[in-house]
Design a protein around this motif. Sequence first.
Motif, PDB file in Angstrom:
ATOM      1  N   ASP A 246      11.570   0.556  67.661  1.00  0.00           N
ATOM      2  CA  ASP A 246      12.444  -0.593  67.400  1.00  0.00           C
ATOM      3  C   ASP A 246      11.637  -1.834  67.001  1.00  0.00           C
ATOM      4  O   ASP A 246      11.907  -2.952  67.445  1.00  0.00           O
ATOM      5  CB  ASP A 246      13.304  -0.900  68.627  1.00  0.00           C
ATOM      6  N   GLY A 247      10.620  -1.613  66.157  1.00  0.00           N
ATOM      7  CA  GLY A 247       9.819  -2.718  65.638  1.00  0.00           C
ATOM      8  C   GLY A 247       8.653  -3.143  66.506  1.00  0.00           C
ATOM      9  O   GLY A 247       7.803  -3.921  66.074  1.00  0.00           O
ATOM     10  N   GLU A 248       8.583  -2.636  67.742  1.00  0.00           N
ATOM     11  CA  GLU A 248       7.499  -2.992  68.653  1.00  0.00           C
ATOM     12  C   GLU A 248       6.424  -1.910  68.610  1.00  0.00           C
ATOM     13  O   GLU A 248       6.718  -0.722  68.789  1.00  0.00           O
ATOM     14  CB  GLU A 248       8.016  -3.132  70.086  1.00  0.00           C
ATOM     15  N   GLU A 249       5.157  -2.324  68.381  1.00  0.00           N
ATOM     16  CA  GLU A 249       4.080  -1.349  68.318  1.00  0.00           C
ATOM     17  C   GLU A 249       3.793  -0.752  69.689  1.00  0.00           C
ATOM     18  O   GLU A 249       3.801  -1.442  70.709  1.00  0.00           O
ATOM     19  CB  GLU A 249       2.803  -1.980  67.774  1.00  0.00           C
ATOM     20  N   VAL A 250       3.540   0.559  69.700  1.00  0.00           N
ATOM     21  CA  VAL A 250       3.200   1.283  70.920  1.00  0.00           C
ATOM     22  C   VAL A 250       1.754   1.748  70.800  1.00  0.00           C
ATOM     23  O   VAL A 250       1.368   2.357  69.799  1.00  0.00           O
ATOM     24  CB  VAL A 250       4.118   2.511  71.117  1.00  0.00           C
ATOM     25  N   ASN A 251       0.955   1.456  71.802  1.00  0.00           N
ATOM     26  CA  ASN A 251      -0.464   1.809  71.761  1.00  0.00           C
ATOM     27  C   ASN A 251      -0.669   3.245  72.228  1.00  0.00           C
ATOM     28  O   ASN A 251      -0.542   3.548  73.411  1.00  0.00           O
ATOM     29  CB  ASN A 251      -1.271   0.845  72.636  1.00  0.00           C
TER      30      ASN A 251
ATOM     31  N   ARG B 110      -0.382   3.970  63.337  1.00  0.00           N
ATOM     32  CA  ARG B 110       0.357   3.132  64.271  1.00  0.00           C
ATOM     33  C   ARG B 110       1.768   3.673  64.461  1.00  0.00           C
ATOM     34  O   ARG B 110       2.361   4.225  63.539  1.00  0.00           O
ATOM     35  CB  ARG B 110       0.408   1.685  63.784  1.00  0.00           C
TER      36      ARG B 110
ATOM     37  N   TYR C 139       5.689   2.607  66.067  1.00  0.00           N
ATOM     38  CA  TYR C 139       6.552   1.494  66.476  1.00  0.00           C
ATOM     39  C   TYR C 139       7.870   2.047  67.021  1.00  0.00           C
ATOM     40  O   TYR C 139       8.417   3.014  66.486  1.00  0.00           O
ATOM     41  CB  TYR C 139       6.863   0.582  65.286  1.00  0.00           C
TER      42      TYR C 139
ATOM     43  N   LYS D  12       5.359   6.279  77.124  1.00  0.00           N
ATOM     44  CA  LYS D  12       5.113   5.177  76.196  1.00  0.00           C
ATOM     45  C   LYS D  12       6.233   4.988  75.176  1.00  0.00           C
ATOM     46  O   LYS D  12       6.525   3.865  74.779  1.00  0.00           O
ATOM     47  CB  LYS D  12       3.783   5.402  75.456  1.00  0.00           C
TER      48      LYS D  12
END
Length: 227
Positions: A149-154, A145, A147, A205
């Motif tokens: 800035d703490g947000e997951e990127v798919n 996985r 991330y 992304k």
Amino acid sequence: MKKVLVVDDEKSIVKGIKYSLEQDDMEVDVAYDGGEALSKAKDNTYDIILLDIMLPVHTGLEVCQMIREFSDVPIIMLTAKGEDMDKILGLEYGADDYITKPFNILEVKARIKAILRRNGKASAEVDDSKVIEAKGLKIDLDSRRVYIDGEEVNLTAKEFDLVYLLVSNPNKVYSRDQLLDLIWGPSYPGDARTVDVHVRRLREKIEATPATPKYVHTKWGVGYYFA
């Protein structure tokens, strides 16, 4: 036992691929249109998907794009067309590889096995770190996985391998041919444009402004690197 989804509206092709893969002890599901393929991809866990481009209900490209919204399962596009645009489009939509019809089933099996060997494994050049953090970017190797800035990127499987390799080797410039060999393997029949497409999609992304990247930089005339 590896589980494969084969999607094609030509039942004779599906039957032949299914029989051949089952001889190699693979479990094979089949679908004959884009709607059925998408439903099965959502309801099951596959190790790889073979996906024809020309399908009823949803095209293979549409299915590939929709699958990428919830899964990074490796996808090999099957196409009866040989134009470069179809191949690049497949990669743009998140495919990992493509095979042009008519194909030899031995080639199909070789491509599947090559992707299955590479999938989930870090490149031999990266170090043993399980988690890498840099400039707000976090990469977790165990869960595969990423991330920002703490947000997951798919990311797709190839996009993950690409960013992990570059971030694990900061300031090292990799040529397109080197990246093609390390990420796709020396037997991959594609060319350097495959790398360019994946880098562009990766930047879209993970970069706030892809035109002025913070993470994946271009060394003009040489290749790509993480600064």
